[in-house]
Design a protein around this motif. Structure first.
Motif, PDB file in Angstrom:
ATOM      1  N   GLU A 186      -3.265  -6.077  23.767  1.00 36.44           N
ATOM      2  CA  GLU A 186      -4.225  -5.739  24.820  1.00 36.44           C
ATOM      3  C   GLU A 186      -5.527  -6.542  24.681  1.00 36.44           C
ATOM      4  OE1 GLU A 186      -4.304  -2.745  21.518  1.00 36.44           O
ATOM      5  OE2 GLU A 186      -2.749  -3.386  22.894  1.00 36.44           O
ATOM      6  N   HIS A 209     -12.668  -2.748  31.117  1.00 39.10           N
ATOM      7  CA  HIS A 209     -12.298  -1.556  31.891  1.00 39.10           C
ATOM      8  C   HIS A 209     -10.815  -1.527  32.231  1.00 39.10           C
ATOM      9  CE1 HIS A 209     -16.681  -1.227  33.146  1.00 39.10           C
ATOM     10  NE2 HIS A 209     -16.401  -0.098  32.527  1.00 39.10           N
ATOM     11  N   TYR A 210     -10.182  -2.676  32.323  1.00 39.39           N
ATOM     12  CA  TYR A 210      -8.800  -2.756  32.771  1.00 39.39           C
ATOM     13  C   TYR A 210      -7.785  -2.745  31.628  1.00 39.39           C
ATOM     14  CZ  TYR A 210     -10.923  -3.800  37.189  1.00 39.39           C
ATOM     15  OH  TYR A 210     -11.678  -3.721  38.337  1.00 39.39           O
ATOM     16  N   TYR A 260       0.476  -6.478  38.101  1.00 39.06           N
ATOM     17  CA  TYR A 260      -0.646  -5.790  37.477  1.00 39.06           C
ATOM     18  C   TYR A 260      -1.776  -6.766  37.169  1.00 39.06           C
ATOM     19  CZ  TYR A 260      -3.388  -2.890  34.337  1.00 39.06           C
ATOM     20  OH  TYR A 260      -4.423  -2.197  33.749  1.00 39.06           O
ATOM     21  N   ASP A 261      -1.434  -7.933  36.640  1.00 37.15           N
ATOM     22  CA  ASP A 261      -2.453  -8.949  36.366  1.00 37.15           C
ATOM     23  C   ASP A 261      -3.083  -9.454  37.653  1.00 37.15           C
ATOM     24  OD1 ASP A 261      -2.185  -8.777  33.634  1.00 37.15           O
ATOM     25  OD2 ASP A 261      -0.787 -10.441  33.473  1.00 37.15           O
ATOM     26  N   ILE A 308      -5.667  -6.883  38.701  1.00 40.14           N
ATOM     27  CA  ILE A 308      -6.866  -7.025  37.875  1.00 40.14           C
ATOM     28  C   ILE A 308      -7.672  -8.233  38.322  1.00 40.14           C
ATOM     29  CG2 ILE A 308      -7.712  -7.523  35.542  1.00 40.14           C
ATOM     30  CD1 ILE A 308      -5.299  -5.938  34.479  1.00 40.14           C
ATOM     31  N   GLU A 325     -16.696  -5.623  32.097  1.00 43.03           N
ATOM     32  CA  GLU A 325     -15.868  -5.390  33.287  1.00 43.03           C
ATOM     33  C   GLU A 325     -14.390  -5.622  32.975  1.00 43.03           C
ATOM     34  OE1 GLU A 325     -15.191  -4.132  37.147  1.00 43.03           O
ATOM     35  OE2 GLU A 325     -17.054  -4.072  36.002  1.00 43.03           O
ATOM     36  N   ALA A 356      -6.841  -9.231  27.456  1.00 39.79           N
ATOM     37  CA  ALA A 356      -8.213  -9.118  27.960  1.00 39.79           C
ATOM     38  C   ALA A 356      -8.976 -10.425  27.748  1.00 39.79           C
ATOM     39  CB  ALA A 356      -8.932  -7.965  27.271  1.00 39.79           C
ATOM     40  N   ASP A 414      -9.487  -7.515  41.542  1.00 40.14           N
ATOM     41  CA  ASP A 414     -10.651  -6.652  41.305  1.00 40.14           C
ATOM     42  C   ASP A 414     -11.784  -7.426  40.637  1.00 40.14           C
ATOM     43  OD1 ASP A 414      -9.382  -4.506  42.449  1.00 40.14           O
ATOM     44  OD2 ASP A 414      -9.030  -3.433  40.563  1.00 40.14           O
TER      45      ASP A 414
END
Length: 110
Positions: free
Chosen positions: A40, A24-25, A90-91, A94, A21, A44, A97
């Protein structure tokens, strides 16, 4: 407070689902368990560590073993993830979500 009311039986069995999951971001060419230090992957991993700690209530040794990291580095990643969620929109998106994902996962496991 994030993850305060979460309780899972056998939370270590959910690490793969959480990793998938989180991936995905982020634009990952490798899984978050990969040893590379690409930005990245690091971002993550930080988000993964944050959610595995607060939502799955796993200790640092379990998470470090899954990621192939030293246990002592996880507190740094937790601090950075929390700061990034506070600072960067943005974080925050995420994290929100992933919060929804974790709540759905909890309902699914009941």
């Amino acid at each position: 407070m994030r993850g305060a009311n979460m309780a899972f039986m056998y939370p270590h069995k959910l690490l793969d689902r959480l990793a998938k999951e989180v991936a995905h971001y982020f634009d990952l060419e490798h899984p978050i368990t990969h040893k590379a230090r690409y930005a990245e992957i690091v971002d993550a991993r930080r988000m993964f560590i944050f959610f595995a700690s607060l939502y799955l209530k796993l200790n640092t040794s379990q998470i470090a073993k899954y990621l192939g990291l030293e246990r002592s580095t996880l507190s740094h990643h937790m601090y950075k993830a929390a700061a990034n969620i506070r600072i960067f929109s943005y974080d925050r998106l995420i994290a929100n979500d992933l919060d929804k994902f974790m709540h759905e996962l909890q309902k699914e496991r009941e």
